[in-house]
Design an enzyme around this catalytic site. Structure first.
Site, PDB file in Angstrom:
ATOM      1  N   TYR A   1       0.843  -1.200   0.000  1.00 30.83           N
ATOM      2  CA  TYR A   1       0.000   0.000   0.000  1.00 30.83           C
ATOM      3  C   TYR A   1       0.869   1.239   0.000  1.00 30.83           C
ATOM      4  O   TYR A   1       2.053   1.203   0.378  1.00 30.83           O
ATOM      5  CB  TYR A   1      -0.931   0.011   1.219  1.00 30.83           C
ATOM      6  CG  TYR A   1      -0.205   0.118   2.547  1.00 30.83           C
ATOM      7  CD1 TYR A   1       0.077   1.365   3.114  1.00 30.83           C
ATOM      8  CD2 TYR A   1       0.200  -1.015   3.238  1.00 30.83           C
ATOM      9  CE1 TYR A   1       0.743   1.465   4.316  1.00 30.83           C
ATOM     10  CE2 TYR A   1       0.863  -0.926   4.449  1.00 30.83           C
ATOM     11  CZ  TYR A   1       1.139   0.315   4.996  1.00 30.83           C
ATOM     12  OH  TYR A   1       1.813   0.427   6.192  1.00 30.83           O
ATOM     13  N   CYS A   2       0.276   2.359  -0.420  1.00 26.12           N
ATOM     14  CA  CYS A   2       0.946   3.659  -0.372  1.00 26.12           C
ATOM     15  C   CYS A   2      -0.140   4.717  -0.202  1.00 26.12           C
ATOM     16  O   CYS A   2      -1.292   4.394   0.069  1.00 26.12           O
ATOM     17  CB  CYS A   2       1.784   3.906  -1.621  1.00 26.12           C
ATOM     18  SG  CYS A   2       0.856   3.800  -3.167  1.00 26.12           S
ATOM     19  N   THR A   3       0.206   5.984  -0.348  1.00 27.51           N
ATOM     20  CA  THR A   3      -0.739   7.060  -0.039  1.00 27.51           C
ATOM     21  C   THR A   3      -1.980   7.030  -0.922  1.00 27.51           C
ATOM     22  O   THR A   3      -3.107   6.989  -0.431  1.00 27.51           O
ATOM     23  CB  THR A   3      -0.051   8.425  -0.166  1.00 27.51           C
ATOM     24  OG1 THR A   3       1.141   8.432   0.617  1.00 27.51           O
ATOM     25  CG2 THR A   3      -0.980   9.543   0.319  1.00 27.51           C
TER      26      THR A   3
ATOM     27  N   ILE B   1      -4.073   4.516   0.948  1.00 30.97           N
ATOM     28  CA  ILE B   1      -4.482   4.796   2.327  1.00 30.97           C
ATOM     29  C   ILE B   1      -5.621   5.802   2.365  1.00 30.97           C
ATOM     30  O   ILE B   1      -6.539   5.691   3.178  1.00 30.97           O
ATOM     31  CB  ILE B   1      -3.284   5.344   3.132  1.00 30.97           C
ATOM     32  CG1 ILE B   1      -2.108   4.375   3.083  1.00 30.97           C
ATOM     33  CG2 ILE B   1      -3.673   5.612   4.587  1.00 30.97           C
ATOM     34  CD1 ILE B   1      -0.788   4.977   3.528  1.00 30.97           C
TER      35      ILE B   1
END
Length: 466
Positions: A320-322, A349
Site C-alpha cells: 500500500y501507499c498514499t 491509504i
C-alpha cells in the site's frame, strides 16, 4: 502554486517564455459588442507536432452567451468536448483537493504543459502536476467546478481518460485563509515559511519529467502489468492472513507517523531505494530460512532448479501507499522478480481512511499527504502534524518543543544534517517572508536598480518636467 494573476497578463507572460518550436500562442482581445459589458478573449494553441493529441486546442468566448467562455478540446479522432467556464464560478465556493494519476503511453506529454498551466491559472486552481512519457500524476485544489473543468480538459485526450482519483475536503480554517488572502500571503499560512512548500493555495506547477513517480527502472511499466487491486472493504481480511507479507511502499518520514498494523517498513529515504530493498530482503529470507548453502561446485542446472524453486516459495505480498500510484510500479517490479501473488490497496491509504470506519480500521496513526494539510486522519479529517520547512518532513507538537526545532529552519530530523550556512540561508528566507510575504521581497525577479540608474532616471524626469 503561484499568485492568481490577471488572466490576460498571465497569458502575455507565458507567451514571452513559450518555446516556439513546441507550441505557438496567439492572443487577441475582441472588443465587446454594444449589448455586452465585458470583452472577449480568444486564445489559440497549436502544436507544430502533427501527431499531438493537443493540437488545435482553443479557449474562446461563446458568441451566444454574454458570461460564458468555452474551452473546446480536440482529440486525435477529431471529436470535441466542451467545457464551459462561467463568470459565476468566481463566486466563493467550497474548496476540494483532488489527487489523480494515470499510466499511459504519452510520448507527446510536453505539449500539454502550457495550456494546462494557463487553464489552472485562469480558473484559480492550484497544486502540482507531473507530465511524463508514462502518463500524468497530480494534486489540485480549487472550487469543485474549477477542478472538474481542469480534469475534463486532461481527459479530453483518450489516453488520459479514466484517471484514478482521490478527493478530499478542505478545512474551514484553510478555506478562510484562501478566500481571505487571494494573493496567498498570510502570516498564519505555511506560505510564510518558504516558497517551495509542496502545496499552496495560490500556485500551480506543471512539470515535465521522465517519470510520474520516480523508480529509476525504465523497464518496469505498469502499463504492461500490475498486481491485483484490492478494495478497502476487502483489505482487512487480506492483511490479517498470517501468510500475507504486508509492505508499506512509502518513505521513512511517511511511515514514521502512521502505518497499517503489522506492516513491514522498508525504511527507504526515496522510492528509488525500494528495488534494492526488495532484492536484499527476499534474498536473505530465501537463503537463511529456506535453503542451505549450496556447494560452490554445483552445476548450472542445479542452480536453475534452485532459482525456479525459490520463485515458487516467494510469499504472497500485499502493499500500500498514499494514493496507489507507487504501488502500481512496485507491484510491476515484484511481478518481474518472480512473485506470483501481488496485491495492492486500490485508492491507497486515503481511500481506505475515507471508506472504513475508525472502529473497524487496522490503520494506526496519521497519513502524510503532499499538500498543505500535511497529514489526515480517518474520514480524511486534517491531522495534527505540521511541516518542517527546512526538510519538508512532518513534525509533531513534541518535535516542535525540541531545542533543535526552529520555525522555517530546522527540526530534530534535519538539524544534524544541515550546515550552519544552510541554516543561515533559511533564516534569511524566513525574514523575507515575515517582512514581504514572498522570498526576495517585492523586487523578486527584477533587476535591482543601481544608484547610477536611479540618478539617471531622476535627471530624465527633471528634464521632461522642464
Amino acid at each position: 502554486m503561484e499568485p492568481h494573476p490577471n488572466a490576460f497578463s498571465s497569458m502575455l507572460r507565458t507567451r514571452s517564455i513559450l518555446p516556439q518550436p513546441l507550441l505557438a500562442l496567439s492572443t487577441r482581445i475582441l472588443s465587446s459588442s454594444p449589448s455586452t459589458s465585458s470583452s472577449e478573449t480568444r486564445i489559440c494553441y497549436s502544436s507544430i507536432n502533427p501527431k499531438s493529441s493537443f493540437n488545435n486546442r482553443s479557449l474562446f468566448s461563446d458568441s451566444h452567451s454574454l458570461q460564458t467562455m468555452t474551452i473546446k478540446c480536440f482529440s486525435n479522432s477529431g471529436s470535441t468536448n466542451a467545457i464551459e467556464i462561467s463568470e459565476s464560478d468566481s463566486v466563493v465556493d467550497s474548496l476540494v483537493v483532488v489527487s489523480f494519476y494515470k499510466f499511459a503511453d504519452f510520448p507527446d506529454h510536453a505539449v500539454l504543459r502550457v495550456p494546462l498551466k494557463q487553464l489552472c491559472q485562469e480558473l484559480r486552481v492550484s497544486g502540482g502536476i507531473i507530465l511524463a512519457p508514462e502518463g500524468i500524476n497530480g494534486s489540485l485544489c480549487g472550487t469543485r467546478q474549477s477542478v472538474e473543468k481542469v480534469l475534463a480538459f486532461i481527459q479530453s485526450d483518450e489516453r488520459l481518460k479514466g484517471l484514478r482519483r482521490i478527493e478530499s475536503p478542505v478545512s474551514p480554517e484553510e478555506e478562510a485563509i484562501h478566500h481571505g488572502h487571494n494573493d496567498g500571503h498570510s502570516s498564519s499560512s505555511p506560505l510564510a515559511a518558504g516558497e517551495d512548500v509542496p502545496f499552496r493555495w495560490d500556485h500551480v506547477r506543471v512539470k515535465v519529467k521522465k517519470e510520474i513517480v520516480t523508480l529509476g527502472m525504465p523497464t518496469i511499466s505498469p502499463i504492461e502489468r500490475v498486481g491485483k487491486y484490492v478494495g478497502p472493504k476487502e483489505w482487512n481480511s487480506l492483511i490479517s492472513d498470517p501468510d500475507t507479507v504486508v509492505i508499506d511502499v512509502r518513505n521513512n518520514y511517511e511511515t514514521r507517523i502512521g502505518k497499517f498494523k503489522g506492516a513491514v517498513d522498508p525504511c527507504t529515504i526515496s522510492f528509488r531505494e525500494f528495488p534494492s530493498w526488495v532484492e536484499e530482503r527476499f534474498k536473505l529470507m530465501r537463503t537463511d530460512a529456506e535453503y542451505p548453502k549450496a556447494d560452490v561446485n554445483h552445476s548450472d542446472q542445479s542452480a536453475e532448479k534452485e532459482t525456479e524453486s525459490t520463485k515458487q516459495q516467494l510469499p504472497r505480498i500485499a502493499m500500500y501507499c498514499t494514493g496507489g500510484i507507487r504501488c502500481e510500479k512496485a507491484s510491476s517490479l515484484l511481478l518481474s522478480q518472480g512473485f506470483k501473488e501481488v496485491y495492492h490497496l486500490e485508492g491507497g491509504i486515503l481511500k481506505y481512511l475515507e471508506e472504513i470506519p475508525e472502529k473497524q480500521s487496522l490503520w494506526e496513526g496519521e497519513c502524510f499527504v503532499f499538500d498543505k494539510r500535511v497529514s489526515v486522519e480517518h474520514g480524511l479529517a486534517q491531522g495534527n502534524f505540521k511541516l518542517c520547512y527546512g526538510c519538508k518532513q512532518p513534525v509533531s507538537d513534541a518535535d516542535m518543543e525540541s531545542p533543535e526545532y526552529e520555525y522555517g529552519v530546522s527540526c530534530p530530523y534535519c538539524f544534524a544534517q544541515k550546515s550552519e550556512e544552510e541554516k543561515e540561508r533559511a533564516r534569511a528566507r524566513q525574514k523575507q517572508f515575515q517582512r514581504w510575504g514572498i522570498i526576495g521581497g517585492p523586487d523578486k525577479g527584477r533587476r535591482l536598480k543601481q544608484e547610477s540608474d536611479v540618478a539617471s532616471s531622476n535627471q530624465n524626469q527633471l528634464s521632461e518636467s522642464i
